[in-house]
Design a protein around this motif. Structure first.
Motif: not given
Ligand code: NAD
Ligand code: MG
Length: 398
Positions: A326, A330, A380
């Motif tokens: 994650a 990002i 995230r």
């Protein structure tokens, strides 16, 4: 007639899968159940018409009217949104291509496995984020996972008929990407366009940039660990700029089986499509005399911190894989948007893992899909905060 579904049909893996199905005779050879995509609904509708699919699903609910219009009169159902994607995976199909990019591929893949299907897995993020859960779900429901990543297909092929207990090491190769020879100072200023230009493979933008940063190889180390079950110390990365040897498996008698092939994903996709048979696949044949030589070198950990981070994640295991993936997604978003520099991506991922390990237990076992999705969400959020901080502190390069 075998039935198939293609998740991520409009992407690079999806187009290659579509090409193989069309060359085999299209709707005369396979019954297509579902095709899915995200933004390119025109192409999705075209594919659905050509394959005479039952349903076409776009991940983006706002695009449902466009998809409906593009499918008017075709007899193909149109659907949209995350729930529709998951429902498409409930529809019976013998063979399912998992070709969505990112953690978004996890839920449809899990749903297909719960129905005992054969899942051709290109979406490596599923194994990185939820490896133990994915493998246990497949085992519990009699489902089959066939690796489609070229290195993992290569390992799978080299292991066929062998005793896994006799394996000493597994080596996956990496081209080294477009920046293999760049000095570190120049790497810091690498642009998105430069990072996208992969020397050998034609792939989606995200995986191409991940190849330049070696985050792709980092994900693949974890993927190897989770899919084949070998301990991290048995898995190595070898830089091989020509991308002809995809992986090697070394056995305890000193013998090494290597898998070679052209850099064309249709080989690995076709292998999974025809498995356990070997079908004819229309890829260019290798001409080693023309190639002349193949070269190999050890990866440079200073240039590619992603590999070191993957080793740390493999040691932690548990939910660390979900956090790692994650944070990487990002960091990649921020690099692509011009907010942070190329080397900042690894820094953001490392900072996120550090921050999270002070906040939660990253080593908690991967219990349920909800645990994984919660960690994905938290990572995230943290990675987004840390990327913004870095953006404010530094300067954008792109
Ligand atoms: P791509 O970007 O070309 O295509 C991705 C597909 O997923 C598209 O159909 C897109 O519409 C869809 N998609 C994107 N975001 C989505 C979302 N949020 N929800 C649902 N669908 C979404 O990517 P690609 O290069 O084809 O890669 C697909 C997967 O295969 C990735 O996991 C990648 O790591 C893996 N893989 C790709 C290659 C390759 O050569 N391209 C090789 C090995 C492994
Ligand atoms: Mg690969």
């Amino acid at each position: 007639m075998r039935s198939i579904s293609i998740f991520g049909a409009t992407g690079s893996i999806g187009e290659s899968t579509f090409d193989l199905i069309q060359r085999a005779g299209g709707p005369a050879a396979y019954r297509t159940v579902a095709v899915t995509g995200a933004r390119n609904v025109a192409r999705l509708a075209e594919m659905a018409r050509e394959l005479r699919a039952e349903v076409a699903v776009t991940a983006d609910e706002a695009l449902l009217p466009d998809l409906r219009a593009a499918l008017a009169g075709s007899g193909v159902e149109a659907a949209a949104g995350a729930a529709a994607l998951a429902e498409a995976a409930d529809r019976p199909a013998d063979w399912v291509m998992s070709g969505i990019v990112g953690a978004a591929g996890l839920v449809p893949g899990m749903r297909a496995l719960r129905h005992g299907r054969t899942l051709a897995l290109a979406n490596k993020e599923s194994l990185v984020t939820a490896g133990p859960l994915l493998m246990a779900t497949a085992a519990a429901h009699g489902a089959t996972i066939l690796p489609v990543d070229s290195e993992h297909s290569a390992v799978f092929q080299a292991l066929t008929g062998e005793d896994a207990g006799a394996v000493e090491r597994v080596i996956i190769t990496a081209s080294g990407g477009p920046f293999r020879d760049w000095p570190l100072e120049r790497l810091a200023r690498a642009t998105v366009a430069e990072a996208k230009a992969h020397p050998n493979w034609s792939m989606g933008n995200r995986i191409s940039i991940d190849s330049a940063s070696m985050f792709n190889k980092a994900l693949e180390l974890i993927e190897t660990r989770e899919f084949f079950g070998f301990p991290p110390e048995m898995i190595e990365v070898l830089v091989h700029p020509q991308s002809i040897v995809h992986a090697l498996v070394g056995f305890r008698d000193g013998g090494v089986m290597a898998h070679l092939g052209p850099a064309d994903m249709r080989h690995a996709i076709g292998f999974a499509l025809h498995w356990p048979d070997r079908g004819h696949i229309p890829v260019e044949r290798l001409d080693l005399a023309r190639l002349g030589s193949l070269s190999f070198e050890a990866p440079d950990d200073r240039r590619f911190p992603a590999l070191r981070l993957a080793r740390e994640v493999m040691a932690l295991r548990g939910l660390a894989g979900a956090a790692f993936n994650a944070a990487k997604e990002i960091a990649l978003d921020h690099f692509m948007a011009g907010g942070i520099g190329f080397l900042d991506m690894a820094a953001v991922v490392e900072d996120t893992l550090e921050r999270l390990s002070a906040e939660v237990a990253l080593t908690s076992p991967v219990g349920t899909l909800e645990d994984v999705l919660a960690m994905d969400h938290l990572a995230r959020t943290r990675a987004g905060e840390l990327a913004l901080k870095r953006k404010e502190g530094g300067r954008a390069w792109n």
